[in-house]
Every structure is written in C-alpha cells, then in structure tokens.
Write an enzyme that holds these catalytic residues in place. Structure first.
Site, short mmCIF file in Angstrom:
data_model
loop_
_atom_site.label_atom_id
_atom_site.label_comp_id
_atom_site.label_asym_id
_atom_site.label_seq_id
_atom_site.Cartn_x
_atom_site.Cartn_y
_atom_site.Cartn_z
N PRO A 1 0.82 -1.21 0.00
CA PRO A 1 0.00 0.00 0.00
C PRO A 1 0.86 1.27 0.00
CG PRO A 1 -0.83 -1.58 1.59
CD PRO A 1 0.48 -2.11 1.11
N GLU A 2 0.48 2.22 -0.83
CA GLU A 2 1.21 3.48 -0.92
C GLU A 2 0.54 4.53 -0.03
OE1 GLU A 2 2.19 4.41 -5.04
OE2 GLU A 2 2.18 2.29 -5.54
N LYS B 1 4.56 5.43 4.07
CA LYS B 1 3.89 4.14 3.96
C LYS B 1 3.73 3.46 5.32
CE LYS B 1 5.88 3.28 -0.63
NZ LYS B 1 6.70 2.35 -1.44
N ARG C 1 12.12 -2.92 -9.35
CA ARG C 1 10.69 -2.74 -9.41
C ARG C 1 10.23 -2.70 -10.86
NH1 ARG C 1 8.59 -0.90 -4.61
NH2 ARG C 1 6.66 -1.65 -5.55
#
Length: 316
Positions: free
Chosen positions: A2-3, A50, A303
């Site tokens: 989750p950001e 975060k 990423r």
C-alpha cells in the site's frame, strides 16, 4: 505494498477507535506478543509515508492524541471533509510549500528506522506488505482460490476488539514497538509540510529518475504505482538521469506527483477505484505500445516499470 493514499485511508478507519480501551486481542503475529495490548488505551494514530503508527498507553492514562497526532488528524479530517462536501469532484488545493530558506537537513533515520524498544505503552509501527490492509468491523474474505484450489480467508496478523464494541483487523503487515514515529513530514508527499524545494533538489541526483522517486528519504509514501503514473504524465523516461532534466521538467514531475497522489486519496475516500494510464497497461492512452522492465539500483530491489517509448522518449 500500500502506498501513501492507502495508508492514509487506513488511518481514517482507525480514528473512531482512538481513546478506547482494548478489550480483547487476537492475530497470528509472532513479532510481538499480541496479549501485551490487552487493557491498553489506543491513544493516537499517525501516518508517515507508507508507515502507520499507533500509540498505546495504560487505560488509566489521560485520553487524547499527542500534539503531533492532532496536526495529522486535522489534516486527514480536512481531506476527508473536502472530498465529500457537496459531492464536488475537484481535488484538494495544492499544499503550501516552505520557502527555500527554510530548508532543513533531511534526517536519514526517517520513518523507515524508528528506535526499537521493548514492551507496550509506546508506539506500534505497522509496515504493510503487498496485500496489506486494515479493516474496521469486518474481516477480509477470499476472492479467489489459492494454488491448491482452497477458498481460504486471509489470516489477520492482529485483531483489536474495543470496550465500546467494534474491532480493527490488520492484514499482511510487519509490526514492532518503537519509542516514537521518527520521521520528517517534509518528505511525506501527502503532508501539508511537504517541502517542495527539498524534493526538487533530490530530483536533480545523477541517477535514473525512477530510482529517486522511490527513495522514501525524499518521497515518503510514493510507491511504484505513483512512480509509473507521474513519469507518464510528465512525459519523462524512467531511466533519464535527474541531472539531465531541466528545472521546468523537475517542477512538472513534482506537480504531477502532488496532484496524482492527492487525487488518488480523494478517490479512495469516495470509494472509487484507480484507473491508471500506464501502470500494467499494454497501450498508453494514445494507443502506443507500452514497454515493461524491472529497474533498480545495483544490488538493490528491482521494481517493474511501464513506459511508453513514444510519449516518454529517452534522454541520452
């Protein structure tokens, strides 16, 4: 994982329970002894990037948030209020930014490295995994079968039942006790104290811009989805070195970061989903084929990155 916008929404779910005493606990966590939370009062909640922080004190201690928590709660409440007022669809106004003369040394310890301490009565830090979440008064249910074909609900890491009824459930998260949320709000992309001058300086680093954007020391709360989307919006190739970008390009990228992140939070508060332009897409909005690659610093985490070679030409 989750950001920033997702973790802010988690915090809003927790607000109604601040000031209440924990009546019963459960969960599968082995990092902390969940029974230590029994009979403690949830004193405060804060978000830094975060990371979510919850403060617990003895039940007999005075209730009410700390001063720092009050500021963040007012900010989050203002965001929630503006999101639903009159059903208006506009995003929030831009954050006020400090002047360059107010630039302070960034604390490298930041929200990623709080002081570890033992025992309850302090701050409990939550860092969420890929499918991490917080639910209020409900449990997460399986929406598909696992590899064995079983329909098994996710197992909560922590469950907090409160004295006035109601409960909070935390999924797929790492927890540990810390003395305080050591973080610099100037680096938090969703904070009203986010420092524009500091962020512009960070974007000037002579390394691929997609590395810098994920550096939580400078862009706390900014994650892989936001990175992909804002690079497309700003028409910047992910491997472009920040030192090659003009100031106007860096300013445009930062404007996109603030606007997109704030807009995403507002959509979450309205219960609306995100419709990305480039992330996990095969074509960009203009119909061009999208490329995908795994990028990251040498020896660091890679990423997945999506970009459009035509809309985001590489700068040599």
């Amino acid at each position: 994982m989750p950001e920033g916008p997702s973790v802010r929404k988690f915090q809003l779910l927790i607000f109604p329970f601040v000031g209440q005493v924990v009546a019963k606990v459960g969960g599968s966590s082995r990092k902390i002894n969940v029974n230590d939370l029994n009979a403690l009062r949830l004193q405060d909640s804060q978000v830094h990037g975060k990371n979510l922080y919850l403060a617990f004190v003895a039940a007999g201690a005075p209730s009410g948030p700390t001063a720092g928590g009050t500021v963040l709660q007012k900010e989050a409440a203002a965001v929630a209020c503006s999101a639903v007022q009159g059903g208006q669809e506009q995003v929030c106004a831009p954050h006020p930014h400090p002047q360059d003369g107010e630039l302070q040394e960034l604390q490298r310890s930041g929200s990623e490295a709080p002081d570890a301490t033992e025992g309850p009565g302090n701050w409990l830090r939550f860092h969420f995994g890929l499918f991490g979440s917080v639910r209020a008064n409900e449990f997460s249910r399986a929406n598909k079968a696992n590899k064995r074909g079983d329909w098994k609900d996710p197992v909560p890491r922590l469950i907090l039942h409160f004295e006035r009824g109601g409960f909070l459930v935390f999924y797929n998260c790492r927890m540990h006790w810390c003395s305080s949320p050591r973080a610099d709000p100037a680096s938090d992309i969703l904070s009203m104290e986010f420092h524009r001058g500091q962020a512009l300086d960070a974007l000037r680093a002579p390394k691929p811009i997609c590395y810098t954007l994920l550096d939580q020391r400078y862009f706390s709360g900014l994650g892989n989805i936001i990175k992909n989307e804002i690079l497309y919006m700003a028409k910047i190739h992910p491997l472009t070195r920040g030192s090659l970008l003009a100031l106007s390009d860096r300013e445009r990228l930062l404007d996109c970061a603030i606007q997109f992140t704030s807009d995403w939070l507002h959509r979450k508060l309205r219960g609306q989903g995100l419709h990305p332009h480039i992330y996990q897409r095969e074509q960009c909005p203009l119909g061009h084929p999208v490329m995908k690659g795994a990028f990251g610093p040498s020896g660091g985490f890679k990423r997945l990155t999506w970009w459009c070679p035509q809309c985001q030409p590489e700068v040599m």
